[in-house]
Write an enzyme that holds these catalytic residues in place. Sequence first.
Site, PDB file in Angstrom:
ATOM      1  N   LYS A 185      29.232  16.581   5.401  1.00  0.00           N
ATOM      2  CA  LYS A 185      29.432  15.546   4.375  1.00  0.00           C
ATOM      3  C   LYS A 185      30.379  16.066   3.280  1.00  0.00           C
ATOM      4  CE  LYS A 185      27.195  13.199   0.603  1.00  0.00           C
ATOM      5  NZ  LYS A 185      26.000  12.998  -0.209  1.00  0.00           N
TER       6      LYS A 185
ATOM      7  N   GLN B  67      27.543  26.968  10.899  1.00  0.00           N
ATOM      8  CA  GLN B  67      26.401  27.845  10.594  1.00  0.00           C
ATOM      9  C   GLN B  67      26.364  28.215   9.102  1.00  0.00           C
ATOM     10  OE1 GLN B  67      28.470  28.740  13.591  1.00  0.00           O
ATOM     11  NE2 GLN B  67      27.234  27.029  14.252  1.00  0.00           N
TER      12      GLN B  67
ATOM     13  N   GLY C 194      26.225  21.319  14.274  1.00  0.00           N
ATOM     14  CA  GLY C 194      25.985  19.885  14.317  1.00  0.00           C
ATOM     15  C   GLY C 194      26.127  19.351  12.912  1.00  0.00           C
ATOM     16  N   HIS C 195      27.193  18.586  12.686  1.00  0.00           N
ATOM     17  CA  HIS C 195      27.427  18.035  11.349  1.00  0.00           C
ATOM     18  C   HIS C 195      27.314  16.521  11.417  1.00  0.00           C
ATOM     19  CE1 HIS C 195      28.822  22.006  10.479  1.00  0.00           C
ATOM     20  NE2 HIS C 195      29.935  21.889  11.191  1.00  0.00           N
TER      21      HIS C 195
ATOM     22  N   GLY D 124      21.913  11.313  -1.349  1.00  0.00           N
ATOM     23  CA  GLY D 124      21.770  10.462  -0.168  1.00  0.00           C
ATOM     24  C   GLY D 124      22.820  10.846   0.856  1.00  0.00           C
TER      25      GLY D 124
ATOM     26  N   ASN E 291      27.660  24.947  18.796  1.00  0.00           N
ATOM     27  CA  ASN E 291      26.305  25.185  18.261  1.00  0.00           C
ATOM     28  C   ASN E 291      26.137  24.440  16.942  1.00  0.00           C
ATOM     29  OD1 ASN E 291      28.243  26.907  17.166  1.00  0.00           O
ATOM     30  ND2 ASN E 291      26.882  28.648  16.921  1.00  0.00           N
TER      31      ASN E 291
ATOM     32  N   ASP F 169      22.839  23.587   8.278  1.00  0.00           N
ATOM     33  CA  ASP F 169      22.449  22.188   8.110  1.00  0.00           C
ATOM     34  C   ASP F 169      22.283  21.794   6.650  1.00  0.00           C
ATOM     35  OD1 ASP F 169      22.364  22.028  10.919  1.00  0.00           O
ATOM     36  OD2 ASP F 169      20.325  22.835  10.910  1.00  0.00           O
TER      37      ASP F 169
ATOM     38  N   THR G 204      22.040  19.160  16.845  1.00  0.00           N
ATOM     39  CA  THR G 204      22.533  19.654  18.132  1.00  0.00           C
ATOM     40  C   THR G 204      21.440  19.665  19.192  1.00  0.00           C
ATOM     41  OG1 THR G 204      24.174  20.996  17.010  1.00  0.00           O
ATOM     42  CG2 THR G 204      23.650  21.638  19.262  1.00  0.00           C
TER      43      THR G 204
ATOM     44  N   THR H  85      21.063  27.973  20.545  1.00  0.00           N
ATOM     45  CA  THR H  85      21.288  26.583  20.945  1.00  0.00           C
ATOM     46  C   THR H  85      21.590  26.482  22.437  1.00  0.00           C
ATOM     47  OG1 THR H  85      23.625  26.787  20.394  1.00  0.00           O
ATOM     48  CG2 THR H  85      22.177  25.961  18.651  1.00  0.00           C
TER      49      THR H  85
ATOM     50  N   GLY I   9      24.528  20.301   4.894  1.00  0.00           N
ATOM     51  CA  GLY I   9      25.329  19.119   4.562  1.00  0.00           C
ATOM     52  C   GLY I   9      26.801  19.483   4.397  1.00  0.00           C
ATOM     53  N   LYS I  10      27.243  20.504   5.133  1.00  0.00           N
ATOM     54  CA  LYS I  10      28.655  20.934   5.057  1.00  0.00           C
ATOM     55  C   LYS I  10      29.581  19.830   5.553  1.00  0.00           C
ATOM     56  CE  LYS I  10      27.608  24.339   7.822  1.00  0.00           C
ATOM     57  NZ  LYS I  10      26.138  24.333   7.824  1.00  0.00           N
TER      58      LYS I  10
HETATM   59  P1  GDP Z   1      25.720  20.517   8.321  1.00  0.00           P
HETATM   60  O1  GDP Z   1      25.486  21.136   9.658  1.00  0.00           O
HETATM   61  O2  GDP Z   1      25.710  21.513   7.213  1.00  0.00           O
HETATM   62  O3  GDP Z   1      26.930  19.641   8.275  1.00  0.00           O
HETATM   63  O4  GDP Z   1      24.465  19.577   8.043  1.00  0.00           O
HETATM   64  P2  GDP Z   1      23.742  18.568   9.077  1.00  0.00           P
HETATM   65  O5  GDP Z   1      24.618  17.391   9.285  1.00  0.00           O
HETATM   66  O6  GDP Z   1      23.248  19.309  10.282  1.00  0.00           O
HETATM   67  O7  GDP Z   1      22.439  18.188   8.263  1.00  0.00           O
HETATM   68  C1  GDP Z   1      22.498  17.582   6.997  1.00  0.00           C
HETATM   69  C2  GDP Z   1      21.844  16.192   7.063  1.00  0.00           C
HETATM   70  O8  GDP Z   1      21.569  15.744   5.762  1.00  0.00           O
HETATM   71  C3  GDP Z   1      22.716  15.119   7.690  1.00  0.00           C
HETATM   72  O9  GDP Z   1      21.892  14.237   8.403  1.00  0.00           O
HETATM   73  C4  GDP Z   1      23.350  14.413   6.489  1.00  0.00           C
HETATM   74  O10 GDP Z   1      23.679  13.057   6.748  1.00  0.00           O
HETATM   75  C5  GDP Z   1      22.238  14.503   5.497  1.00  0.00           C
HETATM   76  N1  GDP Z   1      22.630  14.604   4.092  1.00  0.00           N
HETATM   77  C6  GDP Z   1      23.687  15.269   3.543  1.00  0.00           C
HETATM   78  N2  GDP Z   1      23.646  15.196   2.187  1.00  0.00           N
HETATM   79  C7  GDP Z   1      22.528  14.499   1.884  1.00  0.00           C
HETATM   80  C8  GDP Z   1      21.902  14.101   0.648  1.00  0.00           C
HETATM   81  O11 GDP Z   1      22.362  14.426  -0.457  1.00  0.00           O
HETATM   82  N3  GDP Z   1      20.732  13.389   0.753  1.00  0.00           N
HETATM   83  C9  GDP Z   1      20.175  13.040   1.938  1.00  0.00           C
HETATM   84  N4  GDP Z   1      19.020  12.360   1.953  1.00  0.00           N
HETATM   85  N5  GDP Z   1      20.741  13.392   3.112  1.00  0.00           N
HETATM   86  C10 GDP Z   1      21.887  14.114   3.086  1.00  0.00           C
HETATM   87  P1  IMO Z   2      25.404  24.016  11.521  1.00  0.00           P
HETATM   88  O1  IMO Z   2      26.894  24.270  11.511  1.00  0.00           O
HETATM   89  C1  IMO Z   2      21.405  25.679  12.052  1.00  0.00           C
HETATM   90  C2  IMO Z   2      20.991  28.984  14.917  1.00  0.00           C
HETATM   91  C3  IMO Z   2      20.221  28.738  16.196  1.00  0.00           C
HETATM   92  C4  IMO Z   2      19.658  30.134  16.441  1.00  0.00           C
HETATM   93  C5  IMO Z   2      20.804  31.043  15.992  1.00  0.00           C
HETATM   94  C6  IMO Z   2      21.688  31.549  17.125  1.00  0.00           C
HETATM   95  O2  IMO Z   2      25.034  22.656  11.967  1.00  0.00           O
HETATM   96  O3  IMO Z   2      24.792  24.418  10.211  1.00  0.00           O
HETATM   97  P2  IMO Z   2      23.552  30.401  18.641  1.00  0.00           P
HETATM   98  O4  IMO Z   2      23.436  29.257  19.607  1.00  0.00           O
HETATM   99  O5  IMO Z   2      24.533  30.178  17.550  1.00  0.00           O
HETATM  100  O6  IMO Z   2      23.728  31.731  19.328  1.00  0.00           O
HETATM  101  O7  IMO Z   2      22.076  30.473  17.963  1.00  0.00           O
HETATM  102  O8  IMO Z   2      21.578  30.280  15.084  1.00  0.00           O
HETATM  103  N1  IMO Z   2      22.101  28.043  14.670  1.00  0.00           N
HETATM  104  C7  IMO Z   2      22.075  27.070  13.746  1.00  0.00           C
HETATM  105  N2  IMO Z   2      21.090  26.695  12.901  1.00  0.00           N
HETATM  106  N3  IMO Z   2      22.599  25.085  11.995  1.00  0.00           N
HETATM  107  C8  IMO Z   2      23.604  25.471  12.807  1.00  0.00           C
HETATM  108  O9  IMO Z   2      24.869  25.009  12.694  1.00  0.00           O
HETATM  109  C9  IMO Z   2      23.357  26.483  13.772  1.00  0.00           C
HETATM  110  N4  IMO Z   2      24.104  27.089  14.732  1.00  0.00           N
HETATM  111  C10 IMO Z   2      23.319  28.044  15.266  1.00  0.00           C
HETATM  112  O10 IMO Z   2      19.199  27.786  16.003  1.00  0.00           O
HETATM  113  O11 IMO Z   2      18.556  30.381  15.601  1.00  0.00           O
HETATM  114 MG    MG Z   3      24.095  21.058  11.215  1.00  0.00          MG
END
Ligand code: GDP
Ligand code: IMO
Ligand code: MG
Length: 427
Positions: A18, A223, A40-41, A414, A38, A13, A299, A128, A15-16
């Site tokens: 973005k 992940q 969530g972007h 942001g 699993n 999570d 997610t 998840t 911010g991959k």
């Molecule tokens: P990912 O799984 O690595 O793609 O990241 P997620 O989408 O799960 O979580 C990142 C969150 O941070 C998302 O809600 C993005 O919209 C938000 N985000 C990404 N870059 C930035 C940033 O520079 N600032 C802020 N405030 N939010 C950001």
């Molecule tokens: P993104 O791509 C954060 C975590 C789960 C759990 C562990 C194993 O959005 O960064 P799984 O369902 O994969 O067997 O769960 O990994 N996990 C994540 N945590 N971001 C994710 O994906 C994740 N995908 C799995 O919370 O601890």
């Molecule tokens: Mg994510």
Amino acid sequence: MPAIVVLGAQWGDEGKGKATDQLGAVTDYVVKFNGGNNAGHTVVVGDEKYALHLLPSGILTPGVTPIIGNGVVIDLEVLFQEIEALESRGVDTSRLRISASAHVIPSYNRTMDKVSERFLGSRQIGTTGRGIGPSYADKMNRVGIRIQDLFDESILRQKVEGALVVKNHLLAKIYNRAAASVDAVTEELLSYADRVRPMVTDCSLDLNNALDRGEMVVFEAGQATMLDVDHGTYPFVTSSSCTAGGAATGSGVGPTRLDRIVGVAKAYITRVGEGPFPTELFDDDGERLRQVGHEYGTTTGRPRRCGWYDAVVSRYSARINGLTDLVITKLDVLTGWEKIPVCVAYDVDGERFDEMPPSQTQFHHAKPIYEYVDGWSEDITGVRTFEDLPINAQRYIEYLEEISDCRISSVGVGPDREATIIRTPLA
Ligand code: GDP
Ligand code: IMO
Ligand code: MG
């Protein structure tokens, strides 16, 4: 034109989505090489917000070819739900291609994931619940079902039968669940065959040909490094290779063809699920990071555990992945703190560790050793050049760069596509 890997340098999570979406403007292909739904972007484009789970983030950019690589596990129901949801919002998904060798997540593995977690009790991973672990276990155990099996009914039936020989005993006798029916599972999987067929491709051939033609490919990880099955905080990890090596095995593109390896890290750090987390905050600071950073899972909606930036984790990620670049996100979330702690090393039972301790027991005992950087109070969400950041925000980034063993190429201020300060262009 380069082959660029974008991966998580922390616990996910970062911010991959973005970062990948931004490269959408210049890339020809985006390939997802590991994990499944699993992930969530969240990607914000103007007033529109998209939550992608299984589909590569490149799907949002017209002209980009998104590919689901052989290293991914696919829940076919989720695949078509996600495609339909995007189509209904006007996103063209017709270019999506799927490797014939990617595995599927049969419904019995969703059940296995949930019941096996329940049985672990206090030792649970906090998965998840999407069937990821059991599907990768089947793959390694050589009883997995692949996309190509959908096109040969008798092979498919044999494989489902083979997978269920042992699993049905577990489901019925150990976990007290209904055994899965070979007929029902086969029928369900077959019902997707006609829709999947036109998308199927040889991912390795497509990508290598594209690179030969001088086109650009972005490899998007799900992940993150600390959740990698080999290099993460095992057993509190996911079941796939989320690190740079996974980009090669999960797509069929050799490591010598990868030009840039970009790690994405927040200006602080978060984790979802169970497992050790040295800089985790249990106080008002942790709650403030969660509220200001909207740290709730894309997610599962679970509140993310929050903590200060951990440079030991970043240095480890730089080493494991051979990072060429670090992208720091969410710097804006740190606005308003007088002093910002940064973990530079661990104290493990009285011994200082500047690098990741070699054993999990030591990592469970690791206490952060902090340095403190002066904060800033100005709103930075509208800033677009490094020099326009408050001087203390510049110093914070320069300090992270120094202690993370990697150049910081861009800084997020942001969630919007534009809210990024570029120091060294990625492509
Ligand atoms: P990912 O799984 O690595 O793609 O990241 P997620 O989408 O799960 O979580 C990142 C969150 O941070 C998302 O809600 C993005 O919209 C938000 N985000 C990404 N870059 C930035 C940033 O520079 N600032 C802020 N405030 N939010 C950001
Ligand atoms: P993104 O791509 C954060 C975590 C789960 C759990 C562990 C194993 O959005 O960064 P799984 O369902 O994969 O067997 O769960 O990994 N996990 C994540 N945590 N971001 C994710 O994906 C994740 N995908 C799995 O919370 O601890
Ligand atoms: Mg994510």
